[in-house]
Design a protein around this motif. Sequence first.
Motif, mmCIF file in Angstrom:
data_model
loop_
_atom_site.group_PDB
_atom_site.id
_atom_site.type_symbol
_atom_site.label_atom_id
_atom_site.label_comp_id
_atom_site.label_asym_id
_atom_site.label_seq_id
_atom_site.Cartn_x
_atom_site.Cartn_y
_atom_site.Cartn_z
ATOM 1 N N PRO A 37 0.818 -1.213 0.000
ATOM 2 C CA PRO A 37 0.000 0.000 0.000
ATOM 3 C C PRO A 37 0.857 1.270 0.000
ATOM 4 C CG PRO A 37 -0.918 -1.580 1.536
ATOM 5 C CD PRO A 37 0.400 -2.134 1.078
ATOM 6 N N ARG A 38 1.992 1.235 0.639
ATOM 7 C CA ARG A 38 2.894 2.400 0.649
ATOM 8 C C ARG A 38 3.417 2.696 -0.756
ATOM 9 N NH1 ARG A 38 3.878 7.080 1.370
ATOM 10 N NH2 ARG A 38 5.963 7.727 1.842
ATOM 11 N N GLU A 39 3.753 1.644 -1.507
ATOM 12 C CA GLU A 39 4.199 1.834 -2.888
ATOM 13 C C GLU A 39 3.095 2.450 -3.745
ATOM 14 O OE1 GLU A 39 7.381 -1.576 -3.949
ATOM 15 O OE2 GLU A 39 5.427 -2.316 -3.245
ATOM 16 N N VAL A 40 1.873 2.030 -3.499
ATOM 17 C CA VAL A 40 0.730 2.596 -4.220
ATOM 18 C C VAL A 40 0.594 4.076 -3.886
ATOM 19 C CG1 VAL A 40 -1.780 2.557 -4.465
ATOM 20 C CG2 VAL A 40 -0.503 0.406 -4.394
ATOM 21 N N GLU A 41 0.719 4.422 -2.627
ATOM 22 C CA GLU A 41 0.631 5.830 -2.220
ATOM 23 C C GLU A 41 1.685 6.673 -2.937
ATOM 24 O OE1 GLU A 41 0.777 6.455 1.998
ATOM 25 O OE2 GLU A 41 -0.702 4.894 2.348
ATOM 26 N N ARG A 42 2.916 6.173 -2.960
ATOM 27 C CA ARG A 42 3.997 6.913 -3.629
ATOM 28 C C ARG A 42 3.720 7.080 -5.118
ATOM 29 N NH1 ARG A 42 7.753 3.994 -0.196
ATOM 30 N NH2 ARG A 42 7.946 2.480 -1.857
ATOM 31 N N GLU A 43 3.267 6.004 -5.751
ATOM 32 C CA GLU A 43 2.998 6.060 -7.190
ATOM 33 C C GLU A 43 1.851 7.029 -7.492
ATOM 34 O OE1 GLU A 43 3.574 5.420 -11.131
ATOM 35 O OE2 GLU A 43 4.846 4.658 -9.525
ATOM 36 N N CYS A 44 0.820 6.969 -6.708
ATOM 37 C CA CYS A 44 -0.353 7.810 -6.964
ATOM 38 C C CYS A 44 -0.113 9.277 -6.617
ATOM 39 C CB CYS A 44 -1.555 7.269 -6.206
ATOM 40 S SG CYS A 44 -2.090 5.669 -6.842
ATOM 41 N N ALA A 45 0.893 9.570 -5.837
ATOM 42 C CA ALA A 45 1.214 10.946 -5.483
ATOM 43 C C ALA A 45 1.987 11.663 -6.583
ATOM 44 C CB ALA A 45 2.009 10.978 -4.189
ATOM 45 N N LYS A 46 2.492 10.926 -7.544
ATOM 46 C CA LYS A 46 3.265 11.528 -8.632
ATOM 47 C C LYS A 46 2.347 12.283 -9.585
ATOM 48 C CE LYS A 46 6.644 7.774 -8.961
ATOM 49 N NZ LYS A 46 7.131 6.740 -9.901
ATOM 50 N N PRO A 47 2.838 13.390 -10.132
ATOM 51 C CA PRO A 47 2.053 14.057 -11.186
ATOM 52 C C PRO A 47 2.022 13.182 -12.441
ATOM 53 C CG PRO A 47 4.108 15.245 -10.748
ATOM 54 C CD PRO A 47 4.066 14.101 -9.791
ATOM 55 N N CYS A 48 1.046 13.405 -13.265
ATOM 56 C CA CYS A 48 0.845 12.529 -14.437
ATOM 57 C C CYS A 48 1.996 12.565 -15.430
ATOM 58 C CB CYS A 48 -0.459 12.888 -15.145
ATOM 59 S SG CYS A 48 -0.511 14.565 -15.781
ATOM 60 N N TRP A 49 2.804 13.599 -15.411
ATOM 61 C CA TRP A 49 3.909 13.680 -16.384
ATOM 62 C C TRP A 49 5.179 12.995 -15.877
ATOM 63 C CZ3 TRP A 49 1.648 17.858 -14.010
ATOM 64 C CH2 TRP A 49 2.403 18.476 -13.007
ATOM 65 N N ARG A 50 5.166 12.504 -14.630
ATOM 66 C CA ARG A 50 6.340 11.780 -14.103
ATOM 67 C C ARG A 50 6.101 10.292 -14.177
ATOM 68 N NH1 ARG A 50 8.251 13.252 -8.673
ATOM 69 N NH2 ARG A 50 9.939 11.917 -9.341
ATOM 70 N N ARG A 51 7.160 9.563 -14.490
ATOM 71 C CA ARG A 51 7.064 8.099 -14.539
ATOM 72 C C ARG A 51 7.188 7.509 -13.185
ATOM 73 N NH1 ARG A 51 10.237 5.572 -19.503
ATOM 74 N NH2 ARG A 51 11.908 6.979 -19.197
#
Length: 51
Positions: A37-51
């Motif tokens: 779940p922590r990895e999901v939080e980090r991924e979802c916090a990124k702006p759409c233009w960042r990989r």
Amino acid sequence: MLLATLRRIAFWYERWRQRQDLAELDDHILRDIGISPREVERECAKPCWRR
């Protein structure tokens, strides 16, 4: 140039949608695919233009 810009925006939108879908998965499914779940939080916090 306009077409390239529209394609980029469409790509960013698709990335945003995928992150939204990821955020909706429950913990059981996340464990099955090996994502915390922590990895999901980090991924979802990124702006759409960042990989």
